[in-house]
Design a protein around this motif. Structure first.
Motif, PDB file in Angstrom:
ATOM      1  N   PRO A   1       0.814  -1.226   0.000  1.00 54.03           N
ATOM      2  CA  PRO A   1       0.000   0.000   0.000  1.00 54.03           C
ATOM      3  C   PRO A   1       0.845   1.274   0.000  1.00 54.03           C
ATOM      4  CG  PRO A   1      -0.832  -1.566   1.609  1.00 54.03           C
ATOM      5  CD  PRO A   1       0.482  -2.100   1.133  1.00 54.03           C
ATOM      6  N   LEU A   2       1.974   1.233   0.717  1.00 55.67           N
ATOM      7  CA  LEU A   2       2.843   2.409   0.731  1.00 55.67           C
ATOM      8  C   LEU A   2       3.454   2.655  -0.646  1.00 55.67           C
ATOM      9  CD1 LEU A   2       4.653   1.946   4.162  1.00 55.67           C
ATOM     10  CD2 LEU A   2       2.910   3.636   3.580  1.00 55.67           C
ATOM     11  N   LEU A   3       3.902   1.602  -1.312  1.00 56.12           N
ATOM     12  CA  LEU A   3       4.498   1.769  -2.646  1.00 56.12           C
ATOM     13  C   LEU A   3       3.484   2.326  -3.632  1.00 56.12           C
ATOM     14  CD1 LEU A   3       6.679  -1.462  -3.108  1.00 56.12           C
ATOM     15  CD2 LEU A   3       7.463   0.875  -2.709  1.00 56.12           C
ATOM     16  N   VAL A   4       2.259   1.840  -3.550  1.00 54.20           N
ATOM     17  CA  VAL A   4       1.239   2.309  -4.488  1.00 54.20           C
ATOM     18  C   VAL A   4       0.943   3.786  -4.267  1.00 54.20           C
ATOM     19  CG1 VAL A   4      -1.180   2.093  -5.156  1.00 54.20           C
ATOM     20  CG2 VAL A   4       0.184   0.041  -4.787  1.00 54.20           C
ATOM     21  N   GLN A   5       0.862   4.229  -3.014  1.00 56.74           N
ATOM     22  CA  GLN A   5       0.389   5.581  -2.720  1.00 56.74           C
ATOM     23  C   GLN A   5       1.497   6.622  -2.601  1.00 56.74           C
ATOM     24  OE1 GLN A   5      -3.194   5.630   0.068  1.00 56.74           O
ATOM     25  NE2 GLN A   5      -2.438   3.555   0.440  1.00 56.74           N
ATOM     26  N   LEU A   6       2.754   6.217  -2.517  1.00 52.78           N
ATOM     27  CA  LEU A   6       3.827   7.200  -2.453  1.00 52.78           C
ATOM     28  C   LEU A   6       3.938   7.945  -3.784  1.00 52.78           C
ATOM     29  CD1 LEU A   6       6.617   5.243  -0.527  1.00 52.78           C
ATOM     30  CD2 LEU A   6       5.503   7.359   0.209  1.00 52.78           C
ATOM     31  N   PRO A   7       4.337   9.227  -3.768  1.00 49.80           N
ATOM     32  CA  PRO A   7       4.438   9.999  -5.015  1.00 49.80           C
ATOM     33  C   PRO A   7       5.453   9.404  -5.986  1.00 49.80           C
ATOM     34  CG  PRO A   7       4.531  11.435  -3.086  1.00 49.80           C
ATOM     35  CD  PRO A   7       4.653  10.031  -2.573  1.00 49.80           C
ATOM     36  N   ARG A   8       5.250   9.650  -7.269  1.00 48.02           N
ATOM     37  CA  ARG A   8       6.158   9.137  -8.290  1.00 48.02           C
ATOM     38  C   ARG A   8       7.554   9.742  -8.182  1.00 48.02           C
ATOM     39  NH1 ARG A   8       4.028   6.165 -12.369  1.00 48.02           N
ATOM     40  NH2 ARG A   8       1.744   6.086 -12.526  1.00 48.02           N
TER      41      ARG A   8
ATOM     42  N   THR B   1       4.244 -18.713  -1.482  1.00 44.37           N
ATOM     43  CA  THR B   1       4.423 -17.332  -1.027  1.00 44.37           C
ATOM     44  C   THR B   1       5.802 -16.809  -1.406  1.00 44.37           C
ATOM     45  OG1 THR B   1       2.967 -17.785   0.845  1.00 44.37           O
ATOM     46  CG2 THR B   1       4.337 -15.815   0.983  1.00 44.37           C
ATOM     47  N   GLY B   2       6.825 -17.635  -1.208  1.00 45.14           N
ATOM     48  CA  GLY B   2       8.191 -17.228  -1.547  1.00 45.14           C
ATOM     49  C   GLY B   2       8.349 -16.919  -3.021  1.00 45.14           C
ATOM     50  N   LEU B   3       7.736 -17.734  -3.881  1.00 42.69           N
ATOM     51  CA  LEU B   3       7.813 -17.486  -5.323  1.00 42.69           C
ATOM     52  C   LEU B   3       7.105 -16.181  -5.683  1.00 42.69           C
ATOM     53  CD1 LEU B   3       7.199 -21.096  -6.718  1.00 42.69           C
ATOM     54  CD2 LEU B   3       9.311 -19.769  -6.869  1.00 42.69           C
ATOM     55  N   GLY B   4       5.983 -15.916  -5.026  1.00 45.77           N
ATOM     56  CA  GLY B   4       5.265 -14.670  -5.295  1.00 45.77           C
ATOM     57  C   GLY B   4       6.102 -13.451  -4.961  1.00 45.77           C
ATOM     58  N   TYR B   5       6.747 -13.469  -3.795  1.00 45.00           N
ATOM     59  CA  TYR B   5       7.600 -12.340  -3.407  1.00 45.00           C
ATOM     60  C   TYR B   5       8.842 -12.250  -4.304  1.00 45.00           C
ATOM     61  CZ  TYR B   5       5.012 -11.185   0.831  1.00 45.00           C
ATOM     62  OH  TYR B   5       4.052 -10.780   1.709  1.00 45.00           O
ATOM     63  N   ALA B   6       9.406 -13.402  -4.675  1.00 42.38           N
ATOM     64  CA  ALA B   6      10.591 -13.394  -5.548  1.00 42.38           C
ATOM     65  C   ALA B   6      10.266 -12.763  -6.897  1.00 42.38           C
ATOM     66  CB  ALA B   6      11.102 -14.820  -5.734  1.00 42.38           C
ATOM     67  N   PHE B   7       9.072 -13.037  -7.414  1.00 48.95           N
ATOM     68  CA  PHE B   7       8.672 -12.432  -8.681  1.00 48.95           C
ATOM     69  C   PHE B   7       8.615 -10.914  -8.554  1.00 48.95           C
ATOM     70  CE2 PHE B   7       5.345 -10.789 -11.501  1.00 48.95           C
ATOM     71  CZ  PHE B   7       5.783 -11.255 -12.721  1.00 48.95           C
ATOM     72  N   VAL B   8       8.062 -10.431  -7.441  1.00 49.11           N
ATOM     73  CA  VAL B   8       7.949  -8.975  -7.234  1.00 49.11           C
ATOM     74  C   VAL B   8       9.308  -8.336  -7.087  1.00 49.11           C
ATOM     75  CG1 VAL B   8       7.014  -7.198  -5.710  1.00 49.11           C
ATOM     76  CG2 VAL B   8       5.655  -9.209  -6.241  1.00 49.11           C
ATOM     77  N   VAL B   9      10.281  -9.055  -6.523  1.00 52.61           N
ATOM     78  CA  VAL B   9      11.635  -8.517  -6.383  1.00 52.61           C
ATOM     79  C   VAL B   9      12.193  -8.096  -7.749  1.00 52.61           C
ATOM     80  CG1 VAL B   9      14.037  -9.139  -5.860  1.00 52.61           C
ATOM     81  CG2 VAL B   9      12.210  -9.741  -4.264  1.00 52.61           C
ATOM     82  N   PHE B  10      11.919  -8.890  -8.773  1.00 49.67           N
ATOM     83  CA  PHE B  10      12.483  -8.616 -10.105  1.00 49.67           C
ATOM     84  C   PHE B  10      11.507  -7.887 -11.036  1.00 49.67           C
ATOM     85  CE2 PHE B  10      14.744 -12.365  -8.501  1.00 49.67           C
ATOM     86  CZ  PHE B  10      16.055 -11.920  -8.600  1.00 49.67           C
ATOM     87  N   GLN B  11      10.208  -7.926 -10.734  1.00 51.39           N
ATOM     88  CA  GLN B  11       9.223  -7.291 -11.592  1.00 51.39           C
ATOM     89  C   GLN B  11       8.349  -6.366 -10.773  1.00 51.39           C
ATOM     90  OE1 GLN B  11       9.045  -7.607 -14.901  1.00 51.39           O
ATOM     91  NE2 GLN B  11      10.735  -9.079 -15.007  1.00 51.39           N
ATOM     92  N   HIS B  12       8.833  -5.160 -10.520  1.00 52.50           N
ATOM     93  CA  HIS B  12       8.065  -4.218  -9.702  1.00 52.50           C
ATOM     94  C   HIS B  12       8.035  -2.817 -10.312  1.00 52.50           C
ATOM     95  CE1 HIS B  12      12.268  -4.253  -8.141  1.00 52.50           C
ATOM     96  NE2 HIS B  12      12.122  -2.948  -8.334  1.00 52.50           N
ATOM     97  N   ALA B  13       8.285  -2.717 -11.605  1.00 52.80           N
ATOM     98  CA  ALA B  13       8.310  -1.393 -12.228  1.00 52.80           C
ATOM     99  C   ALA B  13       6.916  -0.895 -12.597  1.00 52.80           C
ATOM    100  CB  ALA B  13       9.198  -1.423 -13.489  1.00 52.80           C
ATOM    101  N   ALA B  14       5.944  -1.787 -12.610  1.00 53.66           N
ATOM    102  CA  ALA B  14       4.590  -1.387 -12.991  1.00 53.66           C
ATOM    103  C   ALA B  14       3.590  -2.133 -12.113  1.00 53.66           C
ATOM    104  CB  ALA B  14       4.317  -1.687 -14.469  1.00 53.66           C
ATOM    105  N   MET B  15       2.473  -1.482 -11.823  1.00 55.45           N
ATOM    106  CA  MET B  15       1.463  -2.134 -10.985  1.00 55.45           C
ATOM    107  C   MET B  15       0.846  -3.332 -11.688  1.00 55.45           C
ATOM    108  SD  MET B  15      -0.525   0.301  -8.388  1.00 55.45           S
ATOM    109  CE  MET B  15      -1.400   1.426  -9.475  1.00 55.45           C
TER     110      MET B  15
END
Length: 356
Positions: free
Chosen positions: A284-291, A342-356
């Motif tokens: 939630p913090l990442l989504v709502q923090l300013p660009r 759960t670990g795989l889900g978080y690992a994916f976000v580690v490398f793919q987090h440039a877009a919602m």
């Protein structure tokens, strides 16, 4: 009264688990940025709205369970529901951070609904349905998150964050009335008193340790305040371990905790709980923090809610399926499969987090 504990008992206990604890806990997470602004505090100060209830629930849960053995789970359940509802009202009306924390500490008593519900289920539900009933109760943690995320965005965006804190109260009041009517009075049991010294020392070392971790970024990790709190936590933890090793009926039996199946299960619960809570705070913090921060998306609370909704739905489904899977493949494989997923889900976000 015992005859009233029929088919509606387990759904009612599940509903109370959602309203008294999981929903009350979850509604604060999407509102943390707004709570920070509304109460004119720091990010760490706003995070205490979540930490205070977590701490309170950690201490209240074993104490409430023992009180249920002493005075009967129905009577203690009703007292817990009233206390939790009062805390939610205080938090919703809070004009400042200290008042908010008082309300959240009182709300933490709602965590005691779960041990009381498990006791009632064991007393009333046939053994063949016990695992499914317990799985349903466990899934309520995820369902509370799912409901809160569905409601959070629109309520925060259009009505304000305080309205979000009223949602559990609206459900808990009729839930408490139904509990008074439906939950049966069990036969009295013989039980020893509550280990109040153990509870006090347990709370002391937890509060000291979490305060140090929460304020470390602001105060400095080598500041006298943080080091003093860590030292206090270590001393009170040693005193707590000494007390628990000497009393006849400790709050936490450390001898049982040394058993391999017990300590490994608790360690897995601790680590998985950390992973889920960390994600619930971070996204939630990442989504709502300013660009212009370089990593925020500048989104709304509604967008943050939509991002968290799939995880809450997954948690609810997993909890409901846990009893069946346990009977089919065993608890060890269920736990391992959940941790890997759960670990795989978080690992994916580690490398793919440039877009919602």
């Amino acid at each position: 009264m015992a005859a009233r504990g029929g088919r509606g008992l387990v759904p009612l206990l599940a509903f109370l688990g959602v309203m008294a604890y999981s929903l009350s806990m979850a509604v604060v997470t999407p509102a943390l940025p707004q709570i920070q602004d509304g109460l004119d505090t720091t990010p760490a100060g706003a995070a205490w709205a979540l930490t205070a209830m977590t701490l309170s629930a950690a201490v209240a849960t074993p104490v409430v369970g023992r009180l249920g053995d002493l005075y009967g789970p129905r009577r203690v359940l009703l007292a817990v529901l009233v206390t939790a509802a009062a805390g939610m009202v205080v938090a919703a009306l809070a004009p400042s951070v200290p008042v908010m924390l008082v309300g959240r500490v009182l709300s933490g008593a709602g965590g005691g609904v779960f041990p009381l519900a498990y006791t009632i289920i064991r007393d009333v539900v046939p053994p063949a349905r016990t695992a499914s009933a317990v799985g349903l109760m466990s899934s309520m943690l995820g369902l509370g998150g799912a409901v809160s995320w569905c409601l959070a965005g629109p309520i925060i965006d259009f009505l304000g964050w305080r309205w979000l804190l009223w949602v559990p109260v609206i459900g808990l009041v009729p839930g408490a009335v139904l509990a008074w009517w439906i939950v049966p009075r069990p036969a009295p049991k013989k039980a020893v008193g509550v280990d109040w010294w153990g509870a006090a020392l347990f709370a002391a070392w937890l509060v000291a340790a979490l305060t140090a971790l929460t304020e470390g970024m602001d105060w400095g990790w080598t500041s006298p305040g943080v080091l003093g709190l860590l030292a206090l936590s270590a001393v009170t933890a040693c005193a707590w371990a000494r007390v628990e090793g000497r009393v006849a009926e400790p709050l936490v039996d450390l001898r049982v905790m040394r058993m391999r199946g017990v300590w490994t299960a608790n360690a897995a619960s601790l680590l998985s709980g950390y992973a889920l809570m960390a994600g619930g705070l971070l996204f939630p913090l990442l989504v709502q923090l300013p660009r212009d921060t370089g990593y925020g998306f500048g989104g709304t609370a509604t967008q943050a809610a939509l991002l968290q909704l799939p995880a809450s739905i997954g948690m609810t489904a997993a909890g409901m399926a846990a009893g069946l899977l346990d009977r089919r493949i065993g608890s060890r494989l269920v736990l391992l499969g959940g941790a890997l997923t759960t670990g795989l889900g978080y690992a994916f976000v580690v490398f793919q987090h440039a877009a919602m």
